[in-house]
Scaffold this active site. Structure first.
Site, PDB file in Angstrom:
ATOM      1  N   GLU A 135      87.463  39.495  27.209  1.00 24.65           N
ATOM      2  CA  GLU A 135      88.038  40.942  27.300  1.00 24.65           C
ATOM      3  C   GLU A 135      89.885  41.065  27.670  1.00 24.65           C
ATOM      4  O   GLU A 135      90.727  41.847  28.288  1.00 24.65           O
ATOM      5  CB  GLU A 135      87.746  41.724  28.774  1.00 24.65           C
ATOM      6  CG  GLU A 135      86.179  42.165  28.587  1.00 24.65           C
ATOM      7  CD  GLU A 135      86.268  42.547  27.941  1.00 24.65           C
ATOM      8  OE1 GLU A 135      86.792  43.412  26.952  1.00 24.65           O
ATOM      9  OE2 GLU A 135      84.832  43.297  27.196  1.00 24.65           O
TER      10      GLU A 135
ATOM     11  N   HIS B 109      86.794  44.277  36.500  1.00 21.87           N
ATOM     12  CA  HIS B 109      85.922  44.758  35.216  1.00 21.87           C
ATOM     13  C   HIS B 109      84.490  43.833  35.371  1.00 21.87           C
ATOM     14  O   HIS B 109      84.269  42.289  35.935  1.00 21.87           O
ATOM     15  CB  HIS B 109      86.279  43.748  33.747  1.00 21.87           C
ATOM     16  CG  HIS B 109      85.415  44.211  32.282  1.00 21.87           C
ATOM     17  ND1 HIS B 109      84.766  45.707  32.865  1.00 21.87           N
ATOM     18  CD2 HIS B 109      84.149  43.958  32.308  1.00 21.87           C
ATOM     19  CE1 HIS B 109      83.401  45.392  31.512  1.00 21.87           C
ATOM     20  NE2 HIS B 109      83.495  44.552  30.978  1.00 21.87           N
TER      21      HIS B 109
ATOM     22  N   HIS C  24      79.735  44.387  35.200  1.00 18.38           N
ATOM     23  CA  HIS C  24      78.783  45.480  35.062  1.00 18.38           C
ATOM     24  C   HIS C  24      78.379  46.032  35.828  1.00 18.38           C
ATOM     25  O   HIS C  24      76.502  45.566  35.584  1.00 18.38           O
ATOM     26  CB  HIS C  24      78.230  44.385  33.694  1.00 18.38           C
ATOM     27  CG  HIS C  24      78.441  43.926  32.803  1.00 18.38           C
ATOM     28  ND1 HIS C  24      78.966  43.022  31.741  1.00 18.38           N
ATOM     29  CD2 HIS C  24      79.933  44.538  31.868  1.00 18.38           C
ATOM     30  CE1 HIS C  24      78.912  42.973  30.979  1.00 18.38           C
ATOM     31  NE2 HIS C  24      80.183  43.593  30.834  1.00 18.38           N
TER      32      HIS C  24
ATOM     33  N   HIS D 119      78.297  50.118  29.055  1.00 20.07           N
ATOM     34  CA  HIS D 119      79.029  48.439  28.910  1.00 20.07           C
ATOM     35  C   HIS D 119      78.929  48.426  31.017  1.00 20.07           C
ATOM     36  O   HIS D 119      78.728  47.614  30.933  1.00 20.07           O
ATOM     37  CB  HIS D 119      80.663  48.668  28.607  1.00 20.07           C
ATOM     38  CG  HIS D 119      81.537  47.036  28.518  1.00 20.07           C
ATOM     39  ND1 HIS D 119      81.937  46.960  27.648  1.00 20.07           N
ATOM     40  CD2 HIS D 119      80.914  46.223  29.805  1.00 20.07           C
ATOM     41  CE1 HIS D 119      82.531  45.537  27.782  1.00 20.07           C
ATOM     42  NE2 HIS D 119      81.907  45.024  29.074  1.00 20.07           N
TER      43      HIS D 119
END
Length: 208
Positions: A71, A89, A91, A153
């Site tokens: 990313e 970041h 999930h 996402h």
């Protein structure tokens, strides 16, 4: 090169295991025109500061024994255009539930002011692409938010440093859970702009 920042990545990376499955999360911390980031595809507790990649704001790896997170475009995009010192970041389950629904997190609890007045949702684009980075930055700029839900996402959150970015991530994840659970029992009411402004003012003098 960025010795303190690389140590910070090693120190904070294990907290990703509390937020995201497998090895799907990443984080970074910036100093000047470079940032230290988690390596790609490596367990969060199995790398040392020397392994931590250092990346320029153009996406060039300038130090480190391992390849950086996939990313990198999202990290560089955020650092180039937003006032962020660190990025997380994930999930994480509840934020990703909203991501699958394609919904933003509205201001149903005053703690949302830790990151803004809402958490917007960016349209879907493949992970690791410039297209995704652009969509995320546009939504964060428009909402004046330190966080963004990525459709289908996950979640990205920023802070002044890694400690605050990690804390903000837990705040957003918890609010996503509260919001989705509350929806099972009714329609959650949203705080007004005046109410949110009052909280923001109180937060300016909060703490020691």
């Amino acid at each position: 090169m960025l010795a303190r920042e690389r140590v910070a990545v090693v120190d904070h990376a294990p907290t990703l295991a509390e937020l995201t499955p497998g090895r799907t999360g990443n984080l970074s911390v910036r100093r000047g025109d470079r940032f230290a980031a988690t390596p790609t595809g490596v367990p969060y507790d199995e790398f040392d500061p020397a392994d931590v990649p250092v990346v320029s704001l153009d996406g060039e790896v300038v130090a480190g024994d391992m390849k950086p997170t996939s990313e990198v475009p999202m990290h560089t995009g955020i650092y180039r255009r937003l006032d962020a010192g660190a990025i997380v970041h994930t999930h994480s389950t509840w934020a990703t539930t909203l991501a699958v629904l394609g919904e933003e997190l509205p201001p149903v609890h005053y703690m949302i002011t830790a990151v803004g007045r809402k958490v917007p949702v960016a349209d879907y684009a493949p992970y690791g692409t410039d297209d995704l980075a652009e969509l995320v930055v546009e939504e964060m700029e428009a909402a004046d938010s330190k966080a963004c839900i990525l459709a289908h996402h996950g979640l990205v959150v920023t802070g002044d440093d890694l400690a605050s970015a990690v804390e903000n991530t837990f705040v957003v994840e918890n609010l996503c859970r509260v919001y989705l659970q509350a929806r099972q029992h009714g329609t959650p009411a949203e705080l007004s702009e005046d109410q949110l402004a009052t909280v923001e003012e109180k937060f300016r003098s909060y703490g020691q």
